[in-house]
Design a protein around this motif. Structure first.
Motif, PDB file in Angstrom:
ATOM      1  N   LEU A   2       0.841  -1.187   0.000  1.00 44.08           N
ATOM      2  CA  LEU A   2       0.000   0.000   0.000  1.00 44.08           C
ATOM      3  C   LEU A   2       0.880   1.242   0.000  1.00 44.08           C
ATOM      4  CD1 LEU A   2      -2.596  -1.182   2.647  1.00 44.08           C
ATOM      5  CD2 LEU A   2      -2.744  -1.337   0.161  1.00 44.08           C
ATOM      6  N   TYR A   3       0.554   2.183  -0.842  1.00 43.92           N
ATOM      7  CA  TYR A   3       1.405   3.351  -1.039  1.00 43.92           C
ATOM      8  C   TYR A   3       1.548   4.183   0.234  1.00 43.92           C
ATOM      9  CZ  TYR A   3       3.232   7.698  -2.893  1.00 43.92           C
ATOM     10  OH  TYR A   3       4.007   8.798  -3.122  1.00 43.92           O
ATOM     11  N   ASP A   4       0.451   4.493   0.892  1.00 45.09           N
ATOM     12  CA  ASP A   4       0.486   5.398   2.049  1.00 45.09           C
ATOM     13  C   ASP A   4       1.200   4.806   3.258  1.00 45.09           C
ATOM     14  OD1 ASP A   4      -0.856   7.327   0.615  1.00 45.09           O
ATOM     15  OD2 ASP A   4      -2.816   6.777   1.391  1.00 45.09           O
ATOM     16  N   VAL A   8       2.847  -4.364   3.158  1.00 42.46           N
ATOM     17  CA  VAL A   8       2.729  -5.405   2.143  1.00 42.46           C
ATOM     18  C   VAL A   8       1.402  -6.123   2.348  1.00 42.46           C
ATOM     19  CG1 VAL A   8       3.730  -7.547   1.267  1.00 42.46           C
ATOM     20  CG2 VAL A   8       5.221  -5.668   1.952  1.00 42.46           C
ATOM     21  N   ALA A   9       0.684  -6.370   1.264  1.00 46.13           N
ATOM     22  CA  ALA A   9      -0.615  -7.024   1.337  1.00 46.13           C
ATOM     23  C   ALA A   9      -0.723  -8.068   0.235  1.00 46.13           C
ATOM     24  CB  ALA A   9      -1.724  -5.993   1.179  1.00 46.13           C
ATOM     25  N   VAL A  10      -1.530  -9.074   0.487  1.00 46.09           N
ATOM     26  CA  VAL A  10      -1.830 -10.092  -0.517  1.00 46.09           C
ATOM     27  C   VAL A  10      -3.247  -9.830  -0.996  1.00 46.09           C
ATOM     28  CG1 VAL A  10      -2.106 -12.555  -0.967  1.00 46.09           C
ATOM     29  CG2 VAL A  10      -0.300 -11.750   0.577  1.00 46.09           C
ATOM     30  N   GLU A  36      -4.000   3.304  -8.498  1.00 43.22           N
ATOM     31  CA  GLU A  36      -5.231   3.463  -7.729  1.00 43.22           C
ATOM     32  C   GLU A  36      -6.129   2.285  -8.077  1.00 43.22           C
ATOM     33  OE1 GLU A  36      -8.611   6.814  -7.026  1.00 43.22           O
ATOM     34  OE2 GLU A  36      -8.020   6.435  -9.088  1.00 43.22           O
ATOM     35  N   ILE A  37      -6.617   1.604  -7.047  1.00 41.72           N
ATOM     36  CA  ILE A  37      -7.507   0.457  -7.245  1.00 41.72           C
ATOM     37  C   ILE A  37      -8.837   0.787  -6.601  1.00 41.72           C
ATOM     38  CG2 ILE A  37      -7.875  -1.989  -6.793  1.00 41.72           C
ATOM     39  CD1 ILE A  37      -4.782  -2.196  -6.517  1.00 41.72           C
ATOM     40  N   GLN A  38      -9.894   0.682  -7.386  1.00 38.15           N
ATOM     41  CA  GLN A  38     -11.240   0.923  -6.870  1.00 38.15           C
ATOM     42  C   GLN A  38     -12.073  -0.344  -7.026  1.00 38.15           C
ATOM     43  OE1 GLN A  38     -12.798   4.272  -9.037  1.00 38.15           O
ATOM     44  NE2 GLN A  38     -11.839   5.735  -7.664  1.00 38.15           N
ATOM     45  N   ARG A  39     -12.744  -0.718  -5.944  1.00 41.25           N
ATOM     46  CA  ARG A  39     -13.628  -1.884  -5.983  1.00 41.25           C
ATOM     47  C   ARG A  39     -15.026  -1.400  -6.317  1.00 41.25           C
ATOM     48  NH1 ARG A  39     -13.936  -4.960  -0.653  1.00 41.25           N
ATOM     49  NH2 ARG A  39     -15.394  -3.332  -0.113  1.00 41.25           N
ATOM     50  N   GLN A  62      11.609   6.122  -3.875  1.00 39.61           N
ATOM     51  CA  GLN A  62      10.398   5.346  -3.584  1.00 39.61           C
ATOM     52  C   GLN A  62      10.519   3.921  -4.125  1.00 39.61           C
ATOM     53  OE1 GLN A  62       7.796   8.181  -5.491  1.00 39.61           O
ATOM     54  NE2 GLN A  62       6.783   8.642  -3.539  1.00 39.61           N
ATOM     55  N   ARG A  63      11.060   3.766  -5.324  1.00 38.55           N
ATOM     56  CA  ARG A  63      11.245   2.423  -5.888  1.00 38.55           C
ATOM     57  C   ARG A  63      12.191   1.606  -5.019  1.00 38.55           C
ATOM     58  NH1 ARG A  63      11.584   5.227 -10.987  1.00 38.55           N
ATOM     59  NH2 ARG A  63      13.778   4.689 -11.136  1.00 38.55           N
ATOM     60  N   ARG A  64      13.244   2.246  -4.495  1.00 39.22           N
ATOM     61  CA  ARG A  64      14.191   1.549  -3.625  1.00 39.22           C
ATOM     62  C   ARG A  64      13.491   1.110  -2.335  1.00 39.22           C
ATOM     63  NH1 ARG A  64      16.756   2.168   0.685  1.00 39.22           N
ATOM     64  NH2 ARG A  64      16.255   4.342   1.033  1.00 39.22           N
ATOM     65  N   GLU A  65      12.691   2.003  -1.743  1.00 41.87           N
ATOM     66  CA  GLU A  65      11.984   1.670  -0.505  1.00 41.87           C
ATOM     67  C   GLU A  65      11.011   0.519  -0.711  1.00 41.87           C
ATOM     68  OE1 GLU A  65      10.236   4.993   1.612  1.00 41.87           O
ATOM     69  OE2 GLU A  65      11.861   6.290   0.901  1.00 41.87           O
ATOM     70  N   PHE A  66      10.204   0.597  -1.752  1.00 42.55           N
ATOM     71  CA  PHE A  66       9.251  -0.484  -2.023  1.00 42.55           C
ATOM     72  C   PHE A  66       9.974  -1.782  -2.367  1.00 42.55           C
ATOM     73  CE2 PHE A  66       6.083   2.924  -2.532  1.00 42.55           C
ATOM     74  CZ  PHE A  66       5.035   2.370  -1.807  1.00 42.55           C
TER      75      PHE A  66
END
Length: 88
Positions: A2-4, A8-10, A36-39, A62-66
């Protein structure tokens, strides 16, 4: 992740949504963008759909952190889930 929160999520998804993710990977690269993911629909509803759009490109930091986040062992998670399902 998750960006904010950098959590880590499955995410379980339908084969249709997975094909959409593959298209996004091919066009944008999943490691370079925040999406952005919208259900659209209720959780666990078979008719639920998702829209996934690129939100913004990640900078180098940011890419390094993720990229340094610890990932789940999906094989172990799947096996554990199967054991729980088998006990029912």
């Amino acid at each position: 992740a998750l960006y904010d929160t950098m959590q880590v999520a499955v995410w379980e998804m339908s084969s249709r949504t997975f094909r959409d993710v593959l298209k996004l990977r091919d066009k944008f690269g999943l490691d370079r963008w925040a999406f952005e993911i919208q259900r659209h629909g209720a959780a666990k509803d078979q008719k639920t759909t998702y829209s996934i759009l690129p939100e913004h490109e990640l900078d180098v930091e940011q890419r390094r952190e993720f990229g340094g986040l610890r990932l789940y062992d999906l094989g172990r998670m799947y096996e554990a889930n199967l054991e729980v399902e088998d006990e029912k």
